[in-house]
Write a protein that holds these residues in place. Sequence first.
Motif, PDB file in Angstrom:
ATOM      1  N   ARG A  43       6.778   6.624   2.496  1.00  0.00           N
ATOM      2  CA  ARG A  43       7.805   5.925   1.713  1.00  0.00           C
ATOM      3  C   ARG A  43       8.471   6.864   0.712  1.00  0.00           C
ATOM      4  O   ARG A  43       9.672   6.781   0.496  1.00  0.00           O
ATOM      5  CB  ARG A  43       7.161   4.721   1.003  1.00  0.00           C
ATOM      6  N   CYS A  44       7.695   7.768   0.082  1.00  0.00           N
ATOM      7  CA  CYS A  44       8.343   8.592  -0.950  1.00  0.00           C
ATOM      8  C   CYS A  44       8.801   9.942  -0.397  1.00  0.00           C
ATOM      9  O   CYS A  44       9.369  10.756  -1.121  1.00  0.00           O
ATOM     10  CB  CYS A  44       7.483   8.723  -2.203  1.00  0.00           C
ATOM     11  N   SER A  83       1.111   0.257  -8.729  1.00  0.00           N
ATOM     12  CA  SER A  83       2.188   0.785  -7.877  1.00  0.00           C
ATOM     13  C   SER A  83       1.850   0.577  -6.410  1.00  0.00           C
ATOM     14  O   SER A  83       2.745   0.487  -5.566  1.00  0.00           O
ATOM     15  CB  SER A  83       2.406   2.276  -8.180  1.00  0.00           C
ATOM     16  N   ALA A  84       0.552   0.508  -6.078  1.00  0.00           N
ATOM     17  CA  ALA A  84       0.121   0.276  -4.703  1.00  0.00           C
ATOM     18  C   ALA A  84      -1.260  -0.370  -4.748  1.00  0.00           C
ATOM     19  O   ALA A  84      -1.994  -0.201  -5.728  1.00  0.00           O
ATOM     20  CB  ALA A  84       0.044   1.584  -3.919  1.00  0.00           C
ATOM     21  N   SER A  94       2.184   5.700   1.551  1.00  0.00           N
ATOM     22  CA  SER A  94       2.952   6.067   0.359  1.00  0.00           C
ATOM     23  C   SER A  94       3.703   7.380   0.570  1.00  0.00           C
ATOM     24  O   SER A  94       4.834   7.538   0.101  1.00  0.00           O
ATOM     25  CB  SER A  94       2.024   6.172  -0.859  1.00  0.00           C
ATOM     26  N   SER A  95       3.086   8.336   1.282  1.00  0.00           N
ATOM     27  CA  SER A  95       3.764   9.611   1.594  1.00  0.00           C
ATOM     28  C   SER A  95       5.026   9.334   2.384  1.00  0.00           C
ATOM     29  O   SER A  95       6.092   9.890   2.111  1.00  0.00           O
ATOM     30  CB  SER A  95       2.880  10.521   2.457  1.00  0.00           C
ATOM     31  N   ARG A  97       0.815  -1.210   0.000  1.00  0.00           N
ATOM     32  CA  ARG A  97       0.000   0.000   0.000  1.00  0.00           C
ATOM     33  C   ARG A  97       0.850   1.263   0.000  1.00  0.00           C
ATOM     34  O   ARG A  97       0.325   2.363  -0.085  1.00  0.00           O
ATOM     35  CB  ARG A  97      -0.975  -0.011   1.176  1.00  0.00           C
ATOM     36  N   ASP A  98       2.164   1.113   0.083  1.00  0.00           N
ATOM     37  CA  ASP A  98       3.006   2.309   0.216  1.00  0.00           C
ATOM     38  C   ASP A  98       3.723   2.697  -1.084  1.00  0.00           C
ATOM     39  O   ASP A  98       4.664   3.475  -1.062  1.00  0.00           O
ATOM     40  CB  ASP A  98       4.033   2.116   1.351  1.00  0.00           C
ATOM     41  N   GLY A  99       3.252   2.172  -2.223  1.00  0.00           N
ATOM     42  CA  GLY A  99       4.000   2.411  -3.464  1.00  0.00           C
ATOM     43  C   GLY A  99       3.424   3.487  -4.372  1.00  0.00           C
ATOM     44  O   GLY A  99       3.929   3.700  -5.472  1.00  0.00           O
ATOM     45  N   ALA A 100       2.365   4.201  -3.954  1.00  0.00           N
ATOM     46  CA  ALA A 100       1.767   5.213  -4.842  1.00  0.00           C
ATOM     47  C   ALA A 100       2.708   6.391  -5.019  1.00  0.00           C
ATOM     48  O   ALA A 100       3.442   6.759  -4.107  1.00  0.00           O
ATOM     49  CB  ALA A 100       0.431   5.680  -4.273  1.00  0.00           C
ATOM     50  N   ARG A 101       2.680   6.981  -6.223  1.00  0.00           N
ATOM     51  CA  ARG A 101       3.543   8.115  -6.558  1.00  0.00           C
ATOM     52  C   ARG A 101       2.682   9.259  -7.111  1.00  0.00           C
ATOM     53  O   ARG A 101       1.583   9.022  -7.605  1.00  0.00           O
ATOM     54  CB  ARG A 101       4.568   7.706  -7.630  1.00  0.00           C
TER      55      ARG A 101
END
Length: 343
Positions: free
Chosen positions: A243-244, A220-221, A240-241, A163-167
């Motif tokens: 992680r990125c 991505s998530a 996601s925030s 769930r942490d892969g959104a960009r």
Amino acid sequence: MTEFGLIRRYFDRPVSMWPAGHAQSLLPVHATGQPAGVPALGIGDDCALLNLPAADQQWAISSDMLVEGRHFFAGTDPAAIGHKALAVNLSDLAAMGAWPVGFTLALALPAADQQWLDAFCQGMFALAARAACPLVGGDTTRGPLTISITIFGQLTRGQALRRDGARPFDEIWVSGSLGAAALAVACRQQGREAPDEAARRLDWPEPRLKAGLQLVGLASAAMDLSDGLAGDLGHLLEASSHRCGQPLGAVIQAESLPLDPVLKHVPAAVRPEDGGLRYALYGGDDYELLFTVPPAQHDAVLTCCPEARMIGRIVPDDSTIFLERADGRCTPLLARGYDHFAT
Ligand code: ADP
Ligand code: MG
């Protein structure tokens, strides 16, 4: 009946593995990574034995518990309880893009009611067969009705849908229609019978294994929608925030939300003024997948998940979720999901 008699009679059974491609199968036909074979040792000894997956594979493990009066109403069809207890666990595997391998069942029962157990097992094992996911062990005790399942899945190392892969600027999608389960809850809370289609979505959720497995390499998530879109999207954005390393928010187009068709035929007493938007945004129990994809994958998603709908985009610099109406008005959503301990 003795405890061991109960286990032998109801739980110790071979699972007929429905092959992928069978009309009732929940698994995709063309996908790599499907685990080979059955457990090395199932029910009967002190532990079940599962062979270690190949070196390039990982376990995906999850537990979900259902408690009477909390997750289902007293008197719910035991076949539906058996189905749902496993379905919510399979949904967690789907959300990670994992193949089912097997599950354990810890069960507290007020009494060894044979009719109840027959129906419970019928619901649970029918779904287990469709997911090629055998029951490999568990525990059985007397107590207030509680069903706790731990599920084991398998996936290729590094390929999990997290769930942490959104960009920033990724598209936001859902795998199917929203809001029907929340309508059924609202009806029952008022002591009314829910429309059949809504009751079916609440009591017999379909884990989206096919979609999850086919989104590996595209999304991505991802996560499953158990507590309502607004709250669950909030969790995805937060992870996601983090992680990125920058705040991420979202704009959701109200017009694009795939409201379940049953919401058009809502009994007047439970009809929301907004046509069901509130049920779709804040209602839980849909068990669709919420996922993000880079815009370049848009067509690939449509091809592999024809039921999926794009509902918005990830935006950088602000962690708010905005709802954009057809007339261009944008309002912030409360990132509010179901919370068992909220005061
Ligand atoms: P132990 O004494 O080692 O805790 P149990 O008496 O609890 O073992 O269980 C005996 C066997 O039956 C074990 O293999 C266990 O995994 C299995 N079992 C017990 N309850 C269940 C259940 N509800 N579903 C599946 N298997 C069960
Ligand atoms: Mg035990």
